[in-house]
Motif scaffolding. Structure first.
Motif, short mmCIF file in Angstrom:
data_model
loop_
_atom_site.label_atom_id
_atom_site.label_comp_id
_atom_site.label_asym_id
_atom_site.label_seq_id
_atom_site.Cartn_x
_atom_site.Cartn_y
_atom_site.Cartn_z
N GLU A 7 43.16 47.59 27.33
CA GLU A 7 41.34 48.10 26.80
C GLU A 7 40.31 47.25 27.99
O GLU A 7 39.95 48.15 28.95
CB GLU A 7 40.92 46.74 25.31
CG GLU A 7 41.14 48.21 24.34
CD GLU A 7 40.97 47.23 23.06
OE1 GLU A 7 40.02 46.35 23.64
OE2 GLU A 7 41.38 47.91 22.41
N GLY A 8 41.12 45.69 28.53
CA GLY A 8 39.94 45.26 29.57
C GLY A 8 40.50 45.83 31.34
O GLY A 8 39.37 46.18 31.58
N LEU A 9 41.81 46.89 31.18
CA LEU A 9 41.90 47.15 33.18
C LEU A 9 41.28 48.82 32.52
O LEU A 9 40.98 49.47 33.47
CB LEU A 9 43.64 47.91 32.82
CG LEU A 9 44.19 46.30 32.98
CD1 LEU A 9 45.62 46.47 33.13
CD2 LEU A 9 44.16 46.62 34.25
N GLN B 177 48.66 42.33 34.44
CA GLN B 177 49.91 43.90 33.73
C GLN B 177 50.50 43.24 34.18
O GLN B 177 51.46 43.22 33.38
CB GLN B 177 49.03 44.56 34.71
CG GLN B 177 49.69 45.98 34.53
CD GLN B 177 49.05 47.01 35.32
OE1 GLN B 177 47.90 47.32 35.65
NE2 GLN B 177 49.57 47.72 34.95
N HIS B 178 50.96 42.82 35.83
CA HIS B 178 52.20 42.27 36.35
C HIS B 178 53.05 41.96 35.39
O HIS B 178 54.28 42.12 35.41
CB HIS B 178 52.53 42.66 37.53
CG HIS B 178 51.60 44.07 38.66
ND1 HIS B 178 52.53 45.66 38.68
CD2 HIS B 178 50.15 44.11 39.19
CE1 HIS B 178 51.64 45.72 38.95
NE2 HIS B 178 51.22 45.59 39.72
N LEU C 44 49.14 50.25 28.58
CA LEU C 44 48.27 50.07 28.93
C LEU C 44 47.15 51.21 29.39
O LEU C 44 45.80 50.23 29.60
CB LEU C 44 48.40 49.14 30.71
CG LEU C 44 49.40 47.96 30.36
CD1 LEU C 44 49.77 47.16 31.25
CD2 LEU C 44 48.70 46.58 29.36
N ALA C 45 47.40 52.23 29.80
CA ALA C 45 46.79 53.31 30.52
C ALA C 45 45.92 53.79 29.75
O ALA C 45 44.56 54.23 29.36
CB ALA C 45 47.21 53.79 31.37
N ASP C 46 47.02 54.34 27.97
CA ASP C 46 46.27 55.19 27.19
C ASP C 46 45.72 54.37 25.73
O ASP C 46 47.29 53.86 25.66
CB ASP C 46 47.52 56.49 27.32
CG ASP C 46 46.95 57.56 25.86
OD1 ASP C 46 46.05 57.95 26.45
OD2 ASP C 46 47.98 58.35 25.16
N GLY D 150 49.00 56.67 33.85
CA GLY D 150 48.35 55.76 34.38
C GLY D 150 47.35 55.94 34.76
O GLY D 150 46.68 57.00 34.44
N PHE D 151 47.08 54.30 34.95
CA PHE D 151 45.53 54.80 35.58
C PHE D 151 45.25 55.23 37.51
O PHE D 151 46.33 55.27 38.23
CB PHE D 151 45.56 52.99 36.54
CG PHE D 151 45.26 52.33 35.12
CD1 PHE D 151 43.73 52.71 33.88
CD2 PHE D 151 45.74 51.26 34.55
CE1 PHE D 151 43.91 51.49 32.20
CE2 PHE D 151 46.16 50.62 33.54
CZ PHE D 151 45.06 50.63 32.67
N PRO D 152 44.60 56.20 37.34
CA PRO D 152 44.64 56.69 39.02
C PRO D 152 44.34 55.72 40.26
O PRO D 152 43.55 54.15 40.04
CB PRO D 152 43.55 57.31 39.03
CG PRO D 152 42.65 56.82 37.71
CD PRO D 152 43.15 56.18 36.75
#
Length: 295
Positions: free
Chosen positions: A73-75, A94-95, A132-134, A155-157
């Motif tokens: 959610e934070g990302l 994240q990593h 994390l992304a969706d 994932g995130f662009p």
């Protein structure tokens, strides 16, 4: 019998145990007269090895589920707000978290007696990136009922430097708009048509594959039941064969006893006749002697 309880139980099993357990659950629902439940259970798909490892992580480490969901959610919020500082900090988290969870999933798989290789572990990592992304991927993962690994393609662009304002007074210049040519539009439509057809073909193939897997599972179950029936009948045949052997032996003994009894009867009959003749002779002699004395 509750669908969610059955589903949770099935997806807690190792992949190789899934099909037989599902067939057993379907049979139990049918025996209970709940055909609708049996059909719902029959639609549950066997998880891939990576999906199983991901489900195992959720079930074995429930305390790690919420931190990953909050990080996602934070990302997503940081990407939407283009907050460079927050993105850098959350990316480090994240990593580190994904590496830790991926290692945990691999260790849990070893402890469950089904080690996974590097390729499967990468699929687990891709699943965690997708979580994390969706938000939908996050909910699917948190359910512990994944059938296949999630794709990190959602994932995130990448965030370009020009997309983040350096100061309040500096704004990125929007790119000049260009209208697509007729040929480009036609090519795009053709590409979309082919993609739609490919998706329809893939869905049809997937349905056929599921149907064949279900048919194979049912055939396997029927074969197992038939094998058990053959074993039961063989045991009965062995019992009857042993019983028949005892009956034949008893029959032979009875015939021998019968022959012996007949022989004893014939011997006794001869002795009776012989004694009868002797008695008759003795009576005749007695009568003769009595007659002589009377003269």
């Amino acid at each position: 019998m509750d669908f969610d309880a059955v589903a949770n139980e099935l997806y807690a099993l190792r992949p190789e145990e899934f099909t037989a357990a599902r067939a057993s659950a379907v049979a139990a629902a049918r025996t209970a007269g709940d055909r609708e439940l049996a059909e719902r259970i029959g639609t549950l798909r066997k998880p891939s090895l990576a999906a199983w490892a991901s489900n195992l992580l959720v079930r074995s480490r429930p305390g790690d589920v919420e931190p990953l969901l909050r990080l996602g959610e934070g990302l997503r919020h940081a990407h939407h707000a283009l907050d460079r500082t927050q993105l850098r900090e959350l990316s480090r988290q994240q990593h580190a978290l994904i590496r830790a969870l991926s290692a945990q999933a691999r260790q849990l798989a070893v402890e469950a007696g089904h080690p996974i290789g590097e390729g499967v572990q990468r699929e687990v990592e891709n699943t965690l990136h997708a979580v994390l992304a969706d938000p939908e991927a996050a909910r699917a993962w948190a359910s512990g009922r994944l059938v296949k690994p999630l794709s990190a393609a959602v994932g995130f662009p990448a965030v370009a430097k020009s997309a983040v304002p350096e100061s309040a007074g500096t704004q990125p210049r929007p790119p000049a708009a260009t209208a697509p040519s007729r040929a480009d539009r036609k090519a795009g439509e053709e590409q979309r048509r082919r993609l739609a057809q490919a998706r329809r073909d893939a869905e049809a193939a997937d349905r056929e594959l599921r149907a064949l897997k279900d048919e194979a599972a049912a055939a396997g179950q029927a074969a197992q039941e038939a094998k058990q029936q053959v074993s039961r009948l063989q045991r009965r045949v062995d019992e009857l064969t042993e019983e028949l052997g005892r009956a034949r032996e008893e029959h032979q003994q009875a015939r021998f006893a019968e022959r012996s009894a007949r022989e004893r009867a014939r011997t006794a009959d001869r002795r009776v006749r012989e004694a009868d003749r002797k008695a008759a002779t003795a009576v005749a002699e007695l009568e003769r002697l009595t007659s002589s004395d009377n003269r």
